[in-house]
Design an enzyme around this catalytic site. Structure first.
Site, PDB file in Angstrom:
ATOM      1  N   MET A  88      73.058  28.356   2.161  1.00 19.20           N
ATOM      2  CA  MET A  88      71.979  29.253   1.770  1.00 19.20           C
ATOM      3  C   MET A  88      72.430  30.687   1.980  1.00 19.20           C
ATOM      4  O   MET A  88      72.999  31.008   3.020  1.00 19.20           O
ATOM      5  CB  MET A  88      70.729  28.977   2.609  1.00 19.20           C
ATOM      6  CG  MET A  88      69.546  29.846   2.240  1.00 19.20           C
ATOM      7  SD  MET A  88      69.074  29.691   0.521  1.00 19.20           S
ATOM      8  CE  MET A  88      68.671  27.956   0.452  1.00 19.20           C
ATOM      9  N   CYS A  89      72.183  31.532   1.001  1.00 20.24           N
ATOM     10  CA  CYS A  89      72.677  32.896   1.071  1.00 20.24           C
ATOM     11  C   CYS A  89      71.635  33.861   0.521  1.00 20.24           C
ATOM     12  O   CYS A  89      70.679  33.460  -0.141  1.00 20.24           O
ATOM     13  CB  CYS A  89      73.971  33.040   0.279  1.00 20.24           C
ATOM     14  SG  CYS A  89      75.249  31.874   0.783  1.00 20.24           S
TER      15      CYS A  89
END
Length: 557
Positions: free
Chosen positions: A1-2
């Site tokens: 997740m970014c």
């Protein structure tokens, strides 16, 4: 997740403001990097944060490489497969190398040619994503979301004409819109500069996806007579089980451990209402995940002043709890007990997340900010439950029965979202069948799957990721979705079954999501198999929390 931020400006580098930067850092605490570079005419500024969950090291974003100077990739997603082959290492490096090598081989500075190359490259990827890629040869910025829209990406043009892309908005009053999950978008920077000079707005070009998992290939003709009822031996049940197991293996088999082997803590958690979908995921995960690894079951319940009123004479009764009266808490504890009975060797941590009304009010502005540009009371009700559940702070009971404070260490969450849309879990599906038969039911199911990215997934991604956790949706695996949308509806749910030929064991199961109910029964969860569908906002008691708010479609004030 970014977290992704990328701006294009004709006059200066435009970086995220402090609030915006803080929200991006919450999503990805493992690394952050700001990149500022200038193409021929415009300024490009990127700020990326990373939650490292793939490979043996953290890959800093934006991803760059000396073999492809000035090209960069901002990646918010999980590429489970490339060209049908599983990816074992870091997926962002694989995606960057694949796009860049294909563009280099094309050796063309024509934007149209580059667009087709990027379209082909993204079509080889299986998994959820949102991305931004800059190709210096064609001087083009490419961006988009996967065809199901499982990750958030928004765009915005500010008062100065600067074009901005971001996973999340920094404020609620700047006209942000979600990028549609309908293709690969491109912004030719030469055209952008020319448009700015003319005081015009440059509109990105869309190239539709070459294929999508929710594309209907065949439509079986509805039967003339009642169909054979689904049961635990039905081929459709075996098919769904196999596809769901494959989906889960990709999503939970190689989660990085964040605890010592002698003192294991959970690396996986399930958003757990106790309903059919989430309990089925927990049950199948048990057979895949290392038996020494605990699994957290995150169960959220709210104090709702419109619903929970302390009974007369109970002022001194410490045992009275508005949280234990919530429907999802009741079904959650019942399904937890069934899991313990069927899978006794697993450590299951039932995390009771109790949210007082005042705490809901204190966090309400933050939730409203996260869901923007969604802005209805229903959005707020659903998002509030997800927001506090994904925070993972609650109480667990020890073997002696004593409650202790607990915060989940899991960085990966599982959600059952998508099951209702594909397998007929909503009341409107029953209504569609009663009014228009199998054709009406199929139309309603197809519509629900098509609009998941627009109605749910972008909003949910922004809320769930706020606590540096990544939510994965096993029911939205491409292979499973592809099978479901093309299977006859009578193989997915039990509407229209021949009542005279019902199996004595599963005949009492309601038709909604019948194939999943039969699978749960097959796996020994007979109580879960009979559990009725309940929307999260009603199960957790987040619906109509405030006086005077009576309609879910009403805009948030």
């Amino acid at each position: 997740m970014c977290g992704i931020f990328c701006s294009v400006s004709a006059t200066e580098h435009v970086a995220p403001e402090d609030r915006h930067r803080e929200l991006l850092e919450r999503r990805g605490p493992d690394s952050l990097r700001e990149l500022a570079q200038k193409s021929e005419n415009v300024y490009l500024t990127c700020f990326s944060t990373v939650l490292a969950l793939r490979g043996d090291h953290t890959v800093v974003q934006p991803v760059q490489h000396t073999d492809y100077p000035h090209a960069f990739l901002c990646w918010n997603g999980e590429a489970w497969k490339h060209d049908a082959s599983p990816i074992s290492g870091n997926d962002s490096e694989v995606v960057f190398a694949n796009i860049s090598s294909l563009l280099k081989a094309e050796d063309s500075d024509a934007p149209d040619s580059a667009s087709k190359v990027v379209q082909h490259a993204m079509n080889l990827i299986t998994g959820p994503y949102a991305f931004v890629y800059y190709d210096p040869l064609s001087d083009t910025l490419f961006f988009g979301r996967d065809p199901l829209g499982r990750r958030s990406l928004m765009h915005h043009v500010d008062d100065n004409g600067n074009f901005i892309l971001s996973t999340i908005s920094g404020s609620q009053d700047q006209g942000w819109e979600e990028v549609e999950a309908d293709g690969i978008y491109s912004l030719n920077l030469k055209s952008f500069y020319a448009s700015i000079q003319k005081k015009e707005r440059c509109i990105p070009t869309r190239l539709p996806y070459a294929s999508s998992p929710n594309t209907v290939i065949s439509t079986p003709s509805p039967p003339e007579s009642p169909v054979t009822p689904l049961n635990t031996s039905s081929p459709a049940v075996a098919k769904v089980e196999a596809l769901l197991r494959d989906s889960l293996r990709l999503r939970i088999s190689n989660i990085p451990a964040y605890s010592l082997p002698s003192h294991p803590s959970a690396s996986l958690a399930v958003l757990f209402s106790g309903g059919l979908d989430c309990t089925l995921l927990a049950r199948l995960s048990h057979e895949i995940l290392d038996p020494a690894q605990p699994i957290d079951l995150l169960n959220v319940a709210f104090e709702n002043p419109r619903v929970h009123r302390r009974p007369a004479g109970a002022d001194s009764d410490d045992s009275w709890s508005p949280y234990e009266l919530c429907p999802d808490r009741i079904t959650g504890r019942a399904s937890f007990a069934e899991l313990q009975a069927i899978c006794p060797d697993r450590v299951w941590n039932f995390v009771a997340i109790d949210i007082p009304y005042q705490e809901f009010l204190a966090h309400r502005p933050e939730v409203v900010s996260l869901i923007y540009p969604h802005n209805t009371e229903m959005d707020l009700s659903i998002a509030s439950a997800l927001y506090f559940a994904s925070r993972g702070q609650g109480l667990v009971n020890s073997e002696s029965g004593e409650s202790t404070s607990y915060t989940s260490t899991a960085r990966v969450l599982l959600s059952g979202l998508g099951a209702d849309e594909m397998f007929g879990g909503y009341t409107r599906h029953d209504t569609a069948f009663r009014r228009q038969g199998f054709s009406g039911l199929k139309d309603e199911l197809d519509l629900d799957v098509d609009r998941l990215g627009k109605r749910n997934l972008g909003r949910d991604d922004r809320v769930l990721s706020n606590w540096a956790r990544e939510t994965r949706f096993p029911f939205l695996d491409e292979d499973l979705v592809r099978w479901a949308v093309n299977a006859p509806v009578w193989e997915r749910c039990g509407f229209g079954e021949n009542k005279e030929n019902l199996n004595s064991k599963t005949g009492s199961l309601e038709p909604a999501k019948k194939v999943l109910r039969c699978l749960a029964w097959k796996l020994g969860m007979t109580k879960v198999a009979a559990e009725k569908k309940r929307a999260i906002q009603f199960g957790a008691r987040t619906a109509k929390m405030e006086v005077g708010r009576s309609k879910g479609t009403q805009a948030i004030t």
